[in-house]
Scaffold this motif. Structure first.
Motif, PDB file in Angstrom:
ATOM      1  N   VAL A 189       4.490  19.216  -4.311  1.00 18.82           N
ATOM      2  CA  VAL A 189       5.126  17.919  -4.094  1.00 18.82           C
ATOM      3  C   VAL A 189       4.083  16.834  -3.840  1.00 18.82           C
ATOM      4  N   LEU A 190       4.461  15.611  -4.164  1.00 25.79           N
ATOM      5  CA  LEU A 190       3.722  14.418  -3.754  1.00 25.79           C
ATOM      6  C   LEU A 190       4.464  13.863  -2.548  1.00 25.79           C
ATOM      7  N   ARG A 191       3.855  13.969  -1.382  1.00 28.73           N
ATOM      8  CA  ARG A 191       4.510  13.515  -0.153  1.00 28.73           C
ATOM      9  C   ARG A 191       4.285  12.017   0.037  1.00 28.73           C
ATOM     10  N   VAL A 192       5.357  11.264   0.018  1.00 28.31           N
ATOM     11  CA  VAL A 192       5.303   9.822   0.217  1.00 28.31           C
ATOM     12  C   VAL A 192       5.624   9.551   1.676  1.00 28.31           C
ATOM     13  N   LYS A 244       0.839  -1.190   0.000  1.00 33.08           N
ATOM     14  CA  LYS A 244       0.000   0.000   0.000  1.00 33.08           C
ATOM     15  C   LYS A 244       0.877   1.244   0.000  1.00 33.08           C
ATOM     16  N   LEU A 245       0.480   2.247  -0.771  1.00 31.94           N
ATOM     17  CA  LEU A 245       1.201   3.505  -0.823  1.00 31.94           C
ATOM     18  C   LEU A 245       0.444   4.547  -0.012  1.00 31.94           C
ATOM     19  N   ASP A 246       1.091   5.078   1.022  1.00 34.10           N
ATOM     20  CA  ASP A 246       0.526   6.162   1.810  1.00 34.10           C
ATOM     21  C   ASP A 246       1.168   7.460   1.327  1.00 34.10           C
ATOM     22  N   ALA A 247       0.397   8.261   0.628  1.00 37.34           N
ATOM     23  CA  ALA A 247       0.928   9.496   0.047  1.00 37.34           C
ATOM     24  C   ALA A 247      -0.162  10.559   0.004  1.00 37.34           C
TER      25      ALA A 247
END
Length: 365
Positions: free
Chosen positions: A324-327, A313-316
């Motif tokens: 920005v896309l904060r990962v 799972k990607l929490d972003a």
């Protein structure tokens, strides 16, 4: 005849039906037509679900502005029941529209407010498209509920009339949906199908989009996720019970070009959590309604597909103000090997590039 499938074959049939292979579709309408429905939801932690779902199939060529044009100008796509659909599916919905509203309470409310209904339709005819707030509330009997629809008579009326096919969603803006009389949104020369023929074709298309499903699925008010008696019987190695499989999917069950993908939590490929766990051994819960301290994966974590398995799972979150896309985390169900990690990171970069944001955070400096 009962088909016997391995778990791997069943997974690949399910993913192929959902266009989640390296053989990408060529356009938006083709994609919606194959998926049959595109769920509309306002949550936009990364991007609205309709856009995430289309991007996950089409990749960088997809632009949300193109979907808006197809919906509002070309009328190749329409909205009904909380989903975008290809306009070619309208004949399959008309018989259900004619049966609505289904509840006795809703029918009685419309009957008691017949003059309110006629006045609203006349205003739309003269001035539409309009927001529900633009339609004077002249209801003789107010709609009562314990939820947000309580005493919102114009909103409730428009939603009921849209489900009945008397009005249609013409467009959307920052204030919400704009409605118009249906004959200014829907085409005039629509084939008329019997209830039985429409239900059968709609069910066959649904099964083709799922590839494989149980006869009965989780109850849904608008779009069932079970296959009924359509398709052909199949058993899946290691799983109890009988499944229904799209016969055309069996013709190329062993030809599966894999890819890596990041999916919306509302994607139909992962929507049926029981099916997801049975076929893929994958546990997933949308945690946006949980307190932050009780979340395992994140507010709007994206399921990660790699090949024919869901692997994490990607929490972003998209921080558009900062660009920005904060990962925050990439949760690995099992430790990634180098190939999987590289493919997942590439997909995250592609997502950020499509959003016109720079990826930052875990694994991205």
């Amino acid at each position: 005849m009962v088909h016997r499938l391995t778990r791997e074959q069943a997974r690949r049939i399910a993913l192929d039906g959902q266009l989640l292979t390296s053989e990408r579709p060529s356009g938006i309408v083709e994609t919606i037509d194959a998926l049959t429905i595109l769920p509309i939801d306002p949550t936009s932690a990364i991007a609205p679900s309709v856009d995430l779902i289309l991007w996950s199939r089409l990749g960088w060529p997809y632009s949300p502005a193109d979907l808006v044009r197809l919906f509002e100008e070309d009328r190749a796509v329409f909205e009904w029941g909380g989903f975008y659909r290809a306009m070619t599916d309208l004949p399959l919905l008309l018989p259900e529209m004619r049966r609505r509203p289904e509840s006795v309470r809703a029918r009685e409310w419309l009957a008691a407010n017949d003059s309110f209904r006629r006045e609203a339709l006349a205003r739309l005819r003269a001035e539409g498209p309009l927001h529900p707030s633009d339609i004077p509330d002249t209801a003789q009997v107010s709609w009562r509920s314990s939820g947000w629809t309580d005493n919102r008579n114009s909103q409730q009326l428009m939603e009921m009339l849209a489900l009945c096919g008397d009005v249609a969603v013409s467009s959307r803006d920052a204030a919400g949906r704009l409605y118009d009389v249906a004959d200014r949104v829907y085409p005039a020369d629509v084939p008329q199908l019997s209830d039985e023929d429409a239900a059968r074709e709609r069910g066959e298309r649904r099964l083709a989009s799922l590839g494989i499903a149980r006869a009965k699925g989780l109850a849904q008010p608008i779009e069932p996720i079970g296959a009924g008696e359509l398709g052909e019987e199949a058993v899946v190695e290691g799983l109890d019970g009988v499944w229904r499989v799209d016969p055309e999917a069996l013709e190329h069950v062993d030809a599966f070009p894999p890819r890596t993908a990041l999916l919306s939590p509302l994607d139909r490929a992962v929507f049926d959590r029981r099916r997801l766990e049975e076929l893929f051994g994958y546990e997933y819960i949308l945690e946006m309604y949980k307190p932050a301290a009780k979340r395992r994966w994140g507010y709007f974590a994206l399921p990660i597909l790699h090949g024919d398995r869901f692997v994490g799972k990607l929490d972003a979150k998209a921080d558009r103000k900062a660009g920005v896309l904060r990962v925050f985390a990439v949760h690995e169900d099992e430790p990634f090997d180098d190939t999987t990690r590289s493919a997942v990171e590439d997909e995250i970069r592609d997502l950020a590039r499509w959003l016109e944001l720079a990826p930052v955070g875990v694994g991205f400096g």
